[in-house]
Write an enzyme that holds these catalytic residues in place. Structure first.
Site, PDB file in Angstrom:
ATOM      1  N   ASN A 248       0.837  -1.197   0.000  1.00  0.00           N
ATOM      2  CA  ASN A 248       0.000   0.000   0.000  1.00  0.00           C
ATOM      3  C   ASN A 248       0.871   1.246   0.000  1.00  0.00           C
ATOM      4  O   ASN A 248       1.755   1.388   0.852  1.00  0.00           O
ATOM      5  CB  ASN A 248      -0.900   0.019   1.239  1.00  0.00           C
ATOM      6  CG  ASN A 248      -1.752   1.281   1.316  1.00  0.00           C
ATOM      7  OD1 ASN A 248      -2.641   1.480   0.506  1.00  0.00           O
ATOM      8  ND2 ASN A 248      -1.459   2.146   2.287  1.00  0.00           N
ATOM      9  N   GLU A 249       0.640   2.114  -0.952  1.00  0.00           N
ATOM     10  CA  GLU A 249       1.300   3.428  -1.008  1.00  0.00           C
ATOM     11  C   GLU A 249       2.818   3.310  -0.923  1.00  0.00           C
ATOM     12  O   GLU A 249       3.475   4.088  -0.221  1.00  0.00           O
ATOM     13  CB  GLU A 249       0.750   4.345   0.095  1.00  0.00           C
ATOM     14  CG  GLU A 249      -0.728   4.652  -0.077  1.00  0.00           C
ATOM     15  CD  GLU A 249      -1.283   5.581   0.998  1.00  0.00           C
ATOM     16  OE1 GLU A 249      -0.556   5.893   1.963  1.00  0.00           O
ATOM     17  OE2 GLU A 249      -2.449   5.977   0.870  1.00  0.00           O
TER      18      GLU A 249
END
Length: 835
Positions: free
Chosen positions: A439-440
């Site tokens: 994520n990210e």
């Protein structure tokens, strides 16, 4: 056959732990059959806790003069109170736990195990002063075999045998050191927008198994088409560290949801390392879906030296398909994924949520109408997955590689290990659709660097590994655009109307991103809302926002300062605006036949160390419910689009005073999934409206009407298919205008036994309530009473922005008198005696 490494073979990936690899088992023990209290004991009581460092394990048992231990019950987080303290960052460091456990293994030559369902963020386990296991990672399960250490302790005379049972050992000293200190080489990154809690925050179990048992049972299902027969393969991994060899008897029984046996098998299985096939068969299945979550039960019995071991696993069968640049199909039919997100977090508990609260939360998600959930940003409790199976919620579960580049080999091995363990431990859950890989991981300030080639290469490696471990599920990541083609399904960053752009740009953003990947889903969208803050003109900020530049969250846009105009920085954070944004997104989503679906961010408000300036300090307020599970108005917006059960909701249950000019036409909003609704204003019908999801806002269920000065009452009656539901509210309509706030007034709002709630209001120089005030106020108390604060809610924080000129907090009286005070910069404070 794809290999799924058993926990007996799972190493820690750190050379210094090589000596412990035989005792730290990197996955959960195979699920024991329910109703066998002799084999599994939950260690909930009898624990003591010390926050801080000790000189070593010797001091755990010899520290009474220098350390204060407190009695605690499991599960326990040592950040339950301080994670959202407005003045001090939450504690990150050592937390010691100790207890004495009576060990009475009923099996001859059996093994005694400690099964940890989750401990943050690293854990060292001691028997007496001996280190018997170490686990790195705060979210996956692990098992420590303490058999030999207990025997050594007994032999040394450190623990006396219990009377009457020569093989029992009374009071084995067990200590666990949990540590959530900052660590650059551990995932998730310290840049993560959530708290990295410490403690034994999930259950810990004492487990007895015979000399030969099962460490894991996997039920593999394959189905080529929705109408086809399914191939079911039952695989098992034996556990026999005591040296047993040869073969043992096993039997398998598979039952459907009604208890009917659909398959039986028996035979011999080798006592050896690695996963082995126990039986395989074909089945004309009842398919699992969110509407009909049909589950099967697989019971595996192993009979070997010293006793019988019974494991029980629940599984389901489903057929899934992603159409290229098109929708998702489940069991042959298009299904729009209607999702949200969950963090493990709750007021007063942090991540150490009791089972009953977990179940309550998951049922609220289902009642909202969701059929999909992303478990952010880490492996979550087995109980969450069990509830998703049972309730019918498809799952995206992910490893905690969050906001980090690619570190050294130890870092990479930790990511691999978390992926192995997540898939291994949750393989059988019918609800799992995606294994998330990160994520990210394009975060602008991440450690050690943003090396696009390294990140792409590692995503590709994890993608291949995930498919080898489990060919039946899809891989996914969110927000790492340069790696969008390394996984099966990708989510771009689209925050239309919050971090960038306006919400009417949402559809264009979806259509643009659709063409860039074969399979796109929209993960994370929404808006912060300060519960109890409402607005008569919530969308006025949109006139200040530049459009046509995309709607992605970029750079440090999450900050409330700097950069171009954006709603997250310049909007009012009202529940009213959030409802409008959600309403628009939902109306768009249901009109796009090619759209896979989405997951709104986030179901419940949660703590974060990065947002100390928020209206509730250190709280991400994008939830549709508050941190204590109080529903916000936006929950009902989702119900009006998604829920099957009839519902109607008048907007404004927590809006006690509305304002405007005398006789001004004001909007009344109703959210409902009914066909028609009739509004009554002060007992007089304002007419019937018919629902049309494309008539924004409120799907056409809105009325313009004047209010009388003073008290007003509203009632709505909604109908569908001959059934009727209703709702009503009352409020005061204020026509007096106000100036800048100059004083706070404090008054008692209500009293329930020992709990008193006080309310602070802001007034201008003329004594008029300032209904748009956002001042930050600070509550304090002197005397025997104690504020109920650090709850992470607008009414449970001693420092908080007011909503519509008011704020409240409660205190426990303590049996005597106290003085409550409230102050705010630039205005006169107030005090109140509470007896």
């Amino acid at each position: 056959m794809p290999t799924r490494r058993s926990f007996l073979k799972g190493g820690t990936g750190v050379a210094a732990l090589a000596a412990l690899r035989g005792s730290v088992l990197q996955a959960a023990v195979a699920t024991m059959q329910k109703g066998d209290p002799a084999a599994v004991t939950r260690l909930s009581d009898g624990w003591e806790f010390l926050q801080g460092t000790l000189g070593g394990p010797w001091e755990v048992w010899h520290s009474e003069e220098t350390a204060v231990w407190n009695k605690v019950a499991m599960p326990h987080s040592f950040n339950a109170y301080d994670a959202c303290d407005p003045d001090t960052p939450y504690y990150m460091g050592n937390g010691w736990y100790r207890t004495h456990v009576v060990v009475a293994n009923p099996y001859a030559d059996g093994r005694t195990l400690l099964h940890f369902e989750g401990a943050g963020q690293t854990a060292k386990v001691y028997v007496g002063e001996k280190l018997v296991g170490e686990h790195r990672g705060g979210y996956d399960e692990f098992v420590v075999d303490i058999t030999d250490a207990v025997a050594e302790l007994a032999k040394a005379g450190a623990a006396a045998p219990a009377k009457g049972k020569a093989k029992e050992i009374a009071g084995v000293p067990i200590a666990v050191l949990c540590d959530n200190s900052r660590d650059l080489d551990r995932i998730p990154s310290d840049l993560s927008d959530f708290s990295l809690y410490g403690g034994m925050y999930r259950h810990v179990n004492l487990v007895y198994v015979p000399a030969v048992s099962l460490s894991r049972v996997h039920v593999k299902t394959e189905i080529a088409a929705p109408e086809a027969e399914a191939k079911v393969t039952v695989l098992g991994t034996t556990y026999a560290p005591g040296g047993a060899a040869g073969k043992v008897k096993f039997s398998v029984a598979v039952q459907d949801a009604a208890g009917k046996v659909v398959h039986r098998a028996a035979g011999l299985v080798g006592v050896q390392e690695g996963e082995q096939e126990l039986t395989g068969f074909t089945l004309k299945p009842k398919l699992w879906s969110p509407m009909t979550p049909h589950l099967y039960r697989c019971t595996v019995t192993v009979s070997g030296p010293g006793g019988e071991y019974v494991a029980e696993e629940i599984f389901g069968v489903k057929h899934t398909e992603f159409v290229e640049h098109g929708p998702f199909k489940l069991n042959g039919e298009r299904l729009l994924l209607q999702g949200t997100h969950r963090h493990e977090d709750h007021a007063g508990y942090a991540n150490a949520m009791p089972d009953e609260l977990i179940e309550q939360e998951m049922k609220l998600i289902k009642a909202m109408g969701a059929n999909f959930i992303r478990l952010a940003h880490y492996q979550q409790s087995r109980r969450v997955l069990e509830l998703c199976d049972r309730l019918g919620l498809l799952v995206w579960e992910e490893i905690p590689w969050c906001r980090g580049g690619v570190g050294d080999e130890a870092f990479k091995e930790m990511c691999r290990e978390k992926l192995r363990n997540m898939i291994g431990q949750h393989f059988n859950h019918a609800s799992v659709l995606f294994w998330g890989l990160g994520n990210e991981d394009d975060w602008p300030t991440e450690y050690p660097e943003i090396d696009k080639d390294k990140i792409r290469a590692f995503f590709a490696e994890l993608n291949g590994m995930a498919h080898e471990l489990d060919p039946s599920r899809y891989t996914s990541i969110r927000r790492c655009d340069f790696a969008r083609d390394t996984v099966d399904v990708y989510s771009p960053s689209i925050w239309a109307g919050w971090y960038s752009g306006t919400y009417p740009e949402y559809q264009k953003s979806l259509e643009t991103q659709r063409e860039r990947v074969k399979h796109m889903i929209h993960i994370e969208w929404g808006a912060d809302s300060h519960a109890g803050r409402h607005s008569e003109n919530p969308d006025k900020v949109l006139a200040t926002i530049a459009t046509g530049h995309g709607t992605a969250e970029t750079g440090m846009a999450y900050l409330n300062t700097g950069g171009p105009a954006r709603v997250s920085k310049d909007g009012d954070w009202s529940e009213t605006y959030a409802c409008n944004l959600f309403d628009w997104h939902l109306k768009v989503q249901e009109t796009l036949p090619w759209f896979v679906g989405s997951a709104q961010w986030v179901f419940k408000d949660f703590t974060t160390p990065l947002r100390v300036e928020n209206p509730v300090p250190r709280i991400n307020q994008k939830g549709v419910i508050q941190r204590d599970m109080t529903l916000k108005e936006s929950y009902y917006v989702f119900q009006s689009y998604w829920a099957d059960e009839l519902m109607v909701r008048l907007y404004g249950h927590t809006w006690p005073v509305r304002w405007g000019e005398a006789g001004e036409q004001k909007m009344v909003k109703v959210y409902s999934n009914c066909e028609t609704a009739e509004l009554f204003v002060n007992g007089v019908s304002a007419g019937v409206k018919r629902r049309d999801s494309q008539d924004f806002p409120c799907a056409g269920l809105r009325w313009m009407t004047p209010f009388v000065v003073g008290k007003n009452s509203l009632r709505v009656v909604a109908k569908r298919g001959g059934k009727t539901v209703s709702d009503e509210i009352s409020f005061v309509y204020q026509t007096e205008t106000w100036g800048a706030p100059v004083e706070l007034r404090l008054a008692e709002l209500r009293r329930e036994a020992e709990v008193v709630t006080v309310e602070a209001k802001l007034y201008d120089a003329k004594g008029v309530l300032c209904l748009d005030a956002k001042n930050v106020v600070r509550f304090s108390v002197a005397g025997v009473g104690r504020l109920i604060d650090n709850q992470g809610t607008p009414d449970g924080s001693r420092v908080v922005q007011v909503g519509n000129g008011r704020a409240e907090i409660s205190l426990r009286r303590g049996g005597g008198k106290s003085v409550v005070g409230v102050v705010s910069d630039g205005v006169a404070g107030s005090v109140l005696e509470v007896g």
